[in-house]
Scaffold this motif. Structure first.
Motif, PDB file in Angstrom:
ATOM      1  N   UNK A   1      35.516  21.594  56.566  1.00 44.91           N
ATOM      2  CA  UNK A   1      36.814  22.140  56.352  1.00 44.91           C
ATOM      3  C   UNK A   1      38.016  21.204  56.443  1.00 44.91           C
ATOM      4  N   UNK A   2      37.987  20.235  57.630  1.00 44.72           N
ATOM      5  CA  UNK A   2      39.028  19.120  57.562  1.00 44.72           C
ATOM      6  C   UNK A   2      39.074  18.170  56.249  1.00 44.72           C
ATOM      7  N   UNK A   3      38.058  18.073  55.890  1.00 42.33           N
ATOM      8  CA  UNK A   3      37.728  17.186  54.610  1.00 42.33           C
ATOM      9  C   UNK A   3      38.583  17.852  53.309  1.00 42.33           C
ATOM     10  N   UNK A   4      38.412  19.006  53.184  1.00 44.28           N
ATOM     11  CA  UNK A   4      39.170  19.496  52.231  1.00 44.28           C
ATOM     12  C   UNK A   4      40.601  19.964  52.387  1.00 44.28           C
ATOM     13  N   UNK A   5      41.171  20.095  53.732  1.00 41.49           N
ATOM     14  CA  UNK A   5      42.176  20.624  53.908  1.00 41.49           C
ATOM     15  C   UNK A   5      42.640  22.074  53.509  1.00 41.49           C
ATOM     16  N   UNK A   6      43.829  21.959  53.150  1.00 37.66           N
ATOM     17  CA  UNK A   6      44.428  23.251  52.572  1.00 37.66           C
ATOM     18  C   UNK A   6      44.370  23.476  50.951  1.00 37.66           C
TER      19      UNK A   6
ATOM     20  N   UNK B   1      40.518  36.734  31.617  1.00 39.23           N
ATOM     21  CA  UNK B   1      39.500  36.443  30.694  1.00 39.23           C
ATOM     22  C   UNK B   1      38.753  37.512  30.184  1.00 39.23           C
ATOM     23  N   UNK B   2      37.762  37.104  29.544  1.00 40.20           N
ATOM     24  CA  UNK B   2      36.938  38.240  28.987  1.00 40.20           C
ATOM     25  C   UNK B   2      35.529  37.742  28.803  1.00 40.20           C
ATOM     26  N   UNK B   3      34.533  38.637  29.143  1.00 37.87           N
ATOM     27  CA  UNK B   3      33.220  38.116  28.912  1.00 37.87           C
ATOM     28  C   UNK B   3      32.226  39.234  28.753  1.00 37.87           C
ATOM     29  N   UNK B   4      31.385  39.614  27.757  1.00 36.85           N
ATOM     30  CA  UNK B   4      30.399  40.667  27.735  1.00 36.85           C
ATOM     31  C   UNK B   4      31.204  42.038  27.943  1.00 36.85           C
ATOM     32  N   UNK B   5      32.136  42.215  27.116  1.00 32.29           N
ATOM     33  CA  UNK B   5      32.894  43.311  26.967  1.00 32.29           C
ATOM     34  C   UNK B   5      33.792  43.785  28.430  1.00 32.29           C
ATOM     35  N   UNK B   6      33.803  42.889  29.310  1.00 34.93           N
ATOM     36  CA  UNK B   6      34.459  43.175  30.480  1.00 34.93           C
ATOM     37  C   UNK B   6      35.900  42.193  30.620  1.00 34.93           C
ATOM     38  N   UNK B   7      36.552  42.685  31.333  1.00 38.93           N
ATOM     39  CA  UNK B   7      37.937  41.885  31.290  1.00 38.93           C
ATOM     40  C   UNK B   7      38.228  41.663  32.811  1.00 38.93           C
ATOM     41  N   UNK B   8      38.487  40.278  33.252  1.00 36.73           N
ATOM     42  CA  UNK B   8      38.510  39.709  34.585  1.00 36.73           C
ATOM     43  C   UNK B   8      39.891  39.308  34.597  1.00 36.73           C
ATOM     44  N   UNK B   9      40.142  39.484  35.886  1.00 37.78           N
ATOM     45  CA  UNK B   9      41.705  38.821  36.224  1.00 37.78           C
ATOM     46  C   UNK B   9      41.172  37.928  37.680  1.00 37.78           C
ATOM     47  N   UNK B  10      41.741  36.632  37.381  1.00 36.31           N
ATOM     48  CA  UNK B  10      41.454  35.511  38.353  1.00 36.31           C
ATOM     49  C   UNK B  10      42.470  34.772  39.009  1.00 36.31           C
ATOM     50  N   UNK B  11      42.451  34.404  40.343  1.00 34.39           N
ATOM     51  CA  UNK B  11      43.259  33.305  40.938  1.00 34.39           C
ATOM     52  C   UNK B  11      42.063  32.351  41.118  1.00 34.39           C
ATOM     53  N   UNK B  12      42.338  31.121  40.811  1.00 37.12           N
ATOM     54  CA  UNK B  12      41.306  29.988  40.993  1.00 37.12           C
ATOM     55  C   UNK B  12      42.356  29.059  42.168  1.00 37.12           C
ATOM     56  N   UNK B  13      41.684  28.783  43.316  1.00 37.08           N
ATOM     57  CA  UNK B  13      42.177  28.237  44.385  1.00 37.08           C
ATOM     58  C   UNK B  13      41.751  26.582  44.474  1.00 37.08           C
ATOM     59  N   UNK B  14      42.400  25.522  44.267  1.00 39.70           N
ATOM     60  CA  UNK B  14      41.850  24.095  44.076  1.00 39.70           C
ATOM     61  C   UNK B  14      42.226  23.505  45.320  1.00 39.70           C
ATOM     62  N   UNK B  15      41.381  22.742  46.010  1.00 42.27           N
ATOM     63  CA  UNK B  15      41.180  21.981  47.042  1.00 42.27           C
ATOM     64  C   UNK B  15      41.076  20.567  46.688  1.00 42.27           C
TER      65      UNK B  15
ATOM     66  N   UNK C   1      52.516  20.510  49.928  1.00 44.19           N
ATOM     67  CA  UNK C   1      52.325  21.021  51.256  1.00 44.19           C
ATOM     68  C   UNK C   1      52.128  22.432  50.896  1.00 44.19           C
ATOM     69  N   UNK C   2      52.474  22.763  49.955  1.00 43.78           N
ATOM     70  CA  UNK C   2      52.238  24.428  49.415  1.00 43.78           C
ATOM     71  C   UNK C   2      51.444  24.143  48.069  1.00 43.78           C
ATOM     72  N   UNK C   3      50.554  25.101  47.621  1.00 44.09           N
ATOM     73  CA  UNK C   3      49.783  25.075  46.510  1.00 44.09           C
ATOM     74  C   UNK C   3      50.956  24.952  45.200  1.00 44.09           C
ATOM     75  N   UNK C   4      50.530  23.980  44.198  1.00 43.70           N
ATOM     76  CA  UNK C   4      51.238  23.890  43.190  1.00 43.70           C
ATOM     77  C   UNK C   4      50.741  25.107  42.228  1.00 43.70           C
ATOM     78  N   UNK C   5      51.654  25.812  41.427  1.00 44.08           N
ATOM     79  CA  UNK C   5      51.057  26.709  40.302  1.00 44.08           C
ATOM     80  C   UNK C   5      50.772  26.007  39.090  1.00 44.08           C
ATOM     81  N   UNK C   6      49.837  26.127  38.702  1.00 42.04           N
ATOM     82  CA  UNK C   6      49.334  25.340  37.358  1.00 42.04           C
ATOM     83  C   UNK C   6      49.420  26.330  36.233  1.00 42.04           C
TER      84      UNK C   6
END
Length: 163
Positions: A68-73, A82-96, A155-160
């Motif tokens: 955990x210390x090596x990846x931090x916050x 996004x859509x796959x196999x007839x389903x709709x997904x909503x996603x938040x991707x968190x990057x370390x 210091x806070x996650x940047x929104x991409x």
């Protein structure tokens, strides 16, 4: 109208000993419907934190064991639909972000679906990220990479952007 399924992920922007970043090439679902490059990572399981997921996925997909210390916050996030196999997904991707002293990759921890979907892996230089015509995720990684490699972690996650 179909209610979207929530599928959040955690991912690691992993820098090797020569400041190259590890990306995996996959076939991407709609709205992209083409091949693209992604950072290691995957779905957050119930009860897991984004950091726990990022560490688990990195170990499974690459054999790299970090703490955990090596990846931090989280340093960035993006979100969208996004859509796959007839389903709709909503996603938040968190990057370390983290560094590793080895560019060796051990794919043996990947499950059957991950092995089937992975087309190739590659360590990318910042110059390559800026000049490629390939689709790279997260969007904006080329611009963010120099900052991260210089040790300037937000210091806070940047929104991409999503697309």
């Amino acid at each position: 109208m179909t209610t979207p399924t929530r599928r959040d992920t955690a991912r690691i922007i992993l820098a090797g000993p020569d400041d190259r970043l590890l990306l995996f090439r996959h076939h991407l679902p709609e709205p992209w419907a083409q091949e693209g490059w992604l950072t290691p990572g995957g779905a957050i399981d119930p009860g897991e934190s984004p950091a726990q997921t990022a560490l688990r996925e990195l170990a499974e997909e690459t054999g790299h064991l970090l703490s955990h210390a090596e990846i931090g916050r989280p340093i960035a996030l993006d979100s969208g639909e996004w859509h796959a196999h007839g389903s709709v997904f909503v996603t938040t991707n968190w990057y370390f972000f983290s560094r590793t002293t080895s560019s060796d990759i051990d794919l043996s921890g990947q499950d059957d679906d991950e092995r089937r979907d992975l087309l190739e892996h590659r360590w990318w230089s910042v110059v390559d990220l800026h000049t490629t015509g390939d689709l790279i995720f997260p969007v904006g990684l080329a611009g963010l990479a120099g900052r991260l490699l210089a040790g300037d972690l937000p210091l806070r996650p940047i929104r991409l952007p999503w697309t």
